[in-house]
Design a protein around this motif. Structure first.
Motif, mmCIF file in Angstrom:
data_model
loop_
_atom_site.group_PDB
_atom_site.id
_atom_site.type_symbol
_atom_site.label_atom_id
_atom_site.label_comp_id
_atom_site.label_asym_id
_atom_site.label_seq_id
_atom_site.Cartn_x
_atom_site.Cartn_y
_atom_site.Cartn_z
ATOM 1 N N CYS A 152 0.831 -1.213 0.000
ATOM 2 C CA CYS A 152 0.000 0.000 0.000
ATOM 3 C C CYS A 152 0.865 1.262 0.000
ATOM 4 C CB CYS A 152 -0.935 0.008 1.212
ATOM 5 S SG CYS A 152 -2.336 -1.121 1.077
ATOM 6 N N ARG A 153 1.931 1.262 0.789
ATOM 7 C CA ARG A 153 2.831 2.422 0.820
ATOM 8 C C ARG A 153 3.458 2.670 -0.547
ATOM 9 N NH1 ARG A 153 7.430 1.619 4.794
ATOM 10 N NH2 ARG A 153 7.885 3.796 4.188
ATOM 11 N N VAL A 154 3.921 1.588 -1.176
ATOM 12 C CA VAL A 154 4.579 1.720 -2.484
ATOM 13 C C VAL A 154 3.603 2.239 -3.530
ATOM 14 C CG1 VAL A 154 5.681 0.466 -4.377
ATOM 15 C CG2 VAL A 154 6.319 -0.044 -2.009
ATOM 16 N N LEU A 155 2.422 1.642 -3.579
ATOM 17 C CA LEU A 155 1.461 2.005 -4.617
ATOM 18 C C LEU A 155 0.909 3.414 -4.417
ATOM 19 C CD1 LEU A 155 -0.419 -1.394 -5.059
ATOM 20 C CD2 LEU A 155 1.548 -0.501 -6.318
ATOM 21 N N GLU A 156 0.667 3.794 -3.191
ATOM 22 C CA GLU A 156 0.226 5.168 -2.928
ATOM 23 C C GLU A 156 1.291 6.165 -3.402
ATOM 24 O OE1 GLU A 156 -1.081 8.130 0.789
ATOM 25 O OE2 GLU A 156 -0.645 6.004 1.166
ATOM 26 N N ALA A 157 2.564 5.827 -3.143
ATOM 27 C CA ALA A 157 3.656 6.723 -3.516
ATOM 28 C C ALA A 157 3.816 6.847 -5.026
ATOM 29 C CB ALA A 157 4.965 6.232 -2.888
ATOM 30 N N VAL A 158 3.715 5.724 -5.759
ATOM 31 C CA VAL A 158 3.930 5.798 -7.215
ATOM 32 C C VAL A 158 2.746 6.469 -7.910
ATOM 33 C CG1 VAL A 158 5.533 3.849 -7.271
ATOM 34 C CG2 VAL A 158 3.081 3.430 -7.638
ATOM 35 N N ILE A 159 1.542 6.316 -7.360
ATOM 36 C CA ILE A 159 0.399 7.049 -7.919
ATOM 37 C C ILE A 159 0.603 8.549 -7.727
ATOM 38 C CG2 ILE A 159 -2.083 7.481 -7.723
ATOM 39 C CD1 ILE A 159 -2.402 4.517 -6.914
ATOM 40 N N ALA A 160 1.098 8.924 -6.546
ATOM 41 C CA ALA A 160 1.383 10.337 -6.279
ATOM 42 C C ALA A 160 2.445 10.886 -7.215
ATOM 43 C CB ALA A 160 1.811 10.511 -4.826
ATOM 44 N N GLU A 161 3.363 10.008 -7.658
ATOM 45 C CA GLU A 161 4.424 10.438 -8.574
ATOM 46 C C GLU A 161 3.965 10.476 -10.033
ATOM 47 O OE1 GLU A 161 7.237 11.654 -7.888
ATOM 48 O OE2 GLU A 161 7.550 11.124 -5.785
ATOM 49 N N GLY A 162 2.761 9.965 -10.325
ATOM 50 C CA GLY A 162 2.239 10.078 -11.685
ATOM 51 C C GLY A 162 1.932 8.791 -12.412
ATOM 52 N N ALA A 163 1.995 7.637 -11.723
ATOM 53 C CA ALA A 163 1.627 6.374 -12.379
ATOM 54 C C ALA A 163 0.133 6.398 -12.711
ATOM 55 C CB ALA A 163 1.945 5.194 -11.468
ATOM 56 N N THR A 164 -0.194 6.082 -13.952
ATOM 57 C CA THR A 164 -1.586 6.137 -14.399
ATOM 58 C C THR A 164 -2.263 4.772 -14.416
ATOM 59 O OG1 THR A 164 -0.700 6.118 -16.658
ATOM 60 C CG2 THR A 164 -1.340 8.252 -15.762
ATOM 61 N N THR A 165 -1.455 3.705 -14.399
ATOM 62 C CA THR A 165 -1.992 2.342 -14.310
ATOM 63 C C THR A 165 -1.195 1.591 -13.252
ATOM 64 O OG1 THR A 165 -2.644 2.288 -16.645
ATOM 65 C CG2 THR A 165 -2.416 0.168 -15.537
ATOM 66 N N ILE A 166 -1.902 0.888 -12.374
ATOM 67 C CA ILE A 166 -1.269 0.060 -11.343
ATOM 68 C C ILE A 166 -1.615 -1.394 -11.640
ATOM 69 C CG2 ILE A 166 -1.196 -0.545 -8.900
ATOM 70 C CD1 ILE A 166 0.129 2.132 -9.537
ATOM 71 N N ASN A 167 -0.583 -2.180 -11.878
ATOM 72 C CA ASN A 167 -0.770 -3.582 -12.224
ATOM 73 C C ASN A 167 -0.327 -4.471 -11.064
ATOM 74 O OD1 ASN A 167 -1.139 -5.913 -13.991
ATOM 75 N ND2 ASN A 167 1.091 -6.029 -13.999
ATOM 76 N N ILE A 168 -1.143 -5.457 -10.714
ATOM 77 C CA ILE A 168 -0.825 -6.372 -9.604
ATOM 78 C C ILE A 168 -0.533 -7.755 -10.172
ATOM 79 C CG2 ILE A 168 -1.578 -7.309 -7.391
ATOM 80 C CD1 ILE A 168 -1.278 -4.257 -7.433
ATOM 81 N N PRO A 169 0.749 -8.098 -10.343
ATOM 82 C CA PRO A 169 1.086 -9.393 -10.949
ATOM 83 C C PRO A 169 1.011 -10.549 -9.950
ATOM 84 C CG PRO A 169 2.891 -7.775 -11.166
ATOM 85 C CD PRO A 169 1.948 -7.282 -10.111
ATOM 86 N N ASP A 170 0.447 -11.639 -10.416
ATOM 87 C CA ASP A 170 0.601 -12.918 -9.721
ATOM 88 C C ASP A 170 1.725 -13.630 -10.467
ATOM 89 O OD1 ASP A 170 0.305 -15.222 -8.220
ATOM 90 O OD2 ASP A 170 -1.349 -15.981 -9.460
ATOM 91 N N THR A 171 2.941 -13.202 -10.215
ATOM 92 C CA THR A 171 4.105 -13.558 -11.021
ATOM 93 C C THR A 171 4.343 -15.056 -11.093
ATOM 94 O OG1 THR A 171 5.115 -11.432 -10.496
ATOM 95 C CG2 THR A 171 6.587 -13.147 -11.294
ATOM 96 N N VAL A 172 4.072 -15.780 -10.014
ATOM 97 C CA VAL A 172 4.384 -17.210 -9.981
ATOM 98 C C VAL A 172 3.126 -18.085 -10.041
ATOM 99 C CG1 VAL A 172 6.582 -16.895 -8.819
ATOM 100 C CG2 VAL A 172 4.505 -17.152 -7.456
ATOM 101 N N GLY A 173 1.967 -17.499 -10.331
ATOM 102 C CA GLY A 173 0.742 -18.285 -10.472
ATOM 103 C C GLY A 173 0.270 -18.920 -9.187
ATOM 104 N N TYR A 174 0.458 -18.228 -8.076
ATOM 105 C CA TYR A 174 0.148 -18.779 -6.746
ATOM 106 C C TYR A 174 -1.284 -18.480 -6.301
ATOM 107 C CZ TYR A 174 0.791 -19.524 -1.681
ATOM 108 O OH TYR A 174 0.700 -19.960 -0.384
#
Length: 513
Positions: A152-174
């Motif tokens: 939550c801290r990371v995503l709030e910060a990157v949105i504040a910096e201008g990220a327009t899309t936030i993607n949540i990967p399930d990188t390992v298919g877990y």
């Protein structure tokens, strides 16, 4: 009015990470054109900083694609991001997709960074990217296995910096569907500025749930972008399948209440193009695009469909691009008709010389095969997608002898580095003899891990054969594909195509899963 679901295709980036699925620049451009015809919203064209070849592929696609957004992946550092921006300079609509791992396991074992260092790096990366491009996507790699508070801290910060899309990967298919959907819902509820970005899902298929997880992320989590690939192509067990997600949302619009802008009639042509280009054959019972997807063998089912097709069919085959094979050209067809059909199929050749060479190959095929189908034309162009000057090995001629009671023998004439080679060998069969003859001169030492034969069109012994050969050597895995009405010739072409890829020794930087 229904919400729009954004379809983000990563066949050319994440799909290409399948062992042996690497594509040339021209092959990538041809698939990108088909994705544009499919009306995909975002095309992730590659990872521009990974190699000069990938940079050129992203740049070429960005320069040619006008209707879809063209995206380049970049790690969270200035060099990768600047390289992506450079490659996307000619795009009508460009996007930089930057990522850094956020799970405790990845931060400690892979990055060797503290959470605070990762947070700062993510902020700096998005800030730098935002100064170069107006459309920025951020992914926390291995996001599903990350700690919620930190994420939550990371995503709030990157949105504040201008990220327009936030993607949540399930990188390992877990992930499993309900939990993954709830995970995204929790993030969106807890992050104060979550409404300032579009939320996206990116799921892998290790447990066979990539499509289900993606749809749960949309329905439960409120995501409005799905990242997927044609045929579910991707490393390990693959990615979320574009055709399955699109048709699920279309067919069950009563449940999802979402619109997609995809031209579904282009799904099957896209599937065939990707399969023929990469050599990854689509399993017959694959949903939507498998050969048996609309076949009814049971007598009860056949009777029901004949009376009312919706008794056993929830989709119409023609809606996703299935139709009877259409004879498009023959030996009497002229150059203009051939050129027009290439355009209709989304195949763009850059020069008159390339068109003339393709037409010459077409006329040669037409002399040997009376009926030329769309699939034959796509295979013909795919088979010759590497220009002669880029080929180290090239087949010139082949003769083989096989009769009952006698050991088969083959003589192959091919060029190796511009020099003609003549090779003879016996074998257990004509294909075995042919490939042994080639290897006797090349001495590659490569291990063959796959040999596969597939008919390009069905219903006739005149059909071209499509052969896929997968070789492994020195930790590298490559696929070679060859097409010809003669299976032995197709096998030789496929083997030499794989050897060409091994010889190229393209170095690539690993990207996220």
């Amino acid at each position: 009015m229904a919400d729009k679901l954004i379809i983000f295709d990563t066949t050319l980036r994440d799909g290409e990470q399948s062992p042996g699925a690497s594509m040339t620049r021209d092959e990538k451009l041809r698939i990108a054109r088909q994705l544009e015809r499919l009306r995909v919203d975002v095309i992730e064209a590659g990872f521009a900083a990974s190699s000069n070849g990938d940079f050129e592929a992203v740049k070429t696609i960005a320069d040619h694609i006008k209707e879809s957004t063209v995206c380049s992946l970049a790690r969270a550092n200035d060099r990768d991001i600047a390289r992506s921006a450079e490659a996307l300079a000619g795009a009508a609509r460009g996007r930089i997709h930057t990522f850094i791992a956020t799970s405790p396991l990845h931060m400690e074992k892979k990055l060797r960074m503290t959470p605070e260092q990762v947070l700062e790096q993510a902020k700096l990366a998005v800030r730098f990217a935002r100064n170069l491009c107006g459309d920025i996507e951020f992914s926390p790699e291995d996001g599903y296995r990350s700690e919620v508070d930190f994420l939550c801290r990371v995503l709030e910060a990157v949105i504040a910096e201008g990220a327009t899309t936030i993607n949540i990967p399930d990188t390992v298919g877990y992930a499993v569907p309900e939990l993954y959907g709830q995970f995204i819902h929790t993030l969106r509820e807890r992050i104060p500025n979550s409404d300032k970005a579009i939320w996206s899902v990116h799921c892998h298929n290790d447990l066979g749930m990539a499509v289900a997880n993606s749809l749960a992320g949309v329905k439960i989590g409120g995501a409005r972008q799905v990242e997927c690939t044609i045929n579910g192509l991707g490393e390990r067990a693959g990615n979320c399948s574009l055709e399955e997600v699109v048709m699920a949302v279309n067919t069950r619009r009563d449940y999802f209440g979402l619109d997609v802008g995809i031209d579904t009639s282009q799904i099957v042509p896209a599937s065939r193009m990707v399969s023929q280009t990469t050599g990854f054959v689509v399993q017959p019972n694959k949903a939507v695009v498998g050969a048996n997807a609309f076949a009814h063998a049971s007598g009860i089912h056949q009777d029901g469909v004949l009376k009312a097709r919706d008794t056993y069919e929830i989709m119409r085959a023609e809606d996703v691009g299935w139709s009877a094979n259409k004879i498009v050209l023959g030996k009497l067809s002229g150059r203009n008709a051939f050129k027009q059909r290439l355009q209709e199929l989304g195949v763009a050749l850059d020069s008159e010389a390339e068109i003339n060479a393709a037409f010459a190959r077409f006329k040669d095929l037409a002399d040997r095969k009376s009926e030329i189908f769309d699939e034959d034309i796509i295979a013909l162009v795919s088979d010759e997608s590497v220009t002669q000057e880029d080929e180290h090995f090239r087949l010139l001629s082949l003769a083989q002898r096989s009769e009952t009671g006698e050991r088969p023998h083959a003589r192959v004439v091919f060029t190796m580095g511009g020099h003609e080679q003549v090779a003879d060998s016996d074998g257990n069969g004509p294909v075995d003899a042919t490939l042994k003859a080639i290897e006797s001169r090349v001495e590659s030492g490569a291990e063959m891990v796959l040999y596969s034969v597939n008919a390009i069109t069905s219903g006739s012994t005149e059909s071209q054969g499509e052969v896929t050969v997968r070789l492994q050597h020195g930790g590298r895995v490559v696929n070679g594909v060859g097409n010809d009405p003669d299976i032995v010739v197709a096998s030789a072409k496929a083997y030499l195509a794989a050897l060409n890829k091994l010889h190229a020794k393209t170095e690539r930087v690993a990207a996220q899963g």
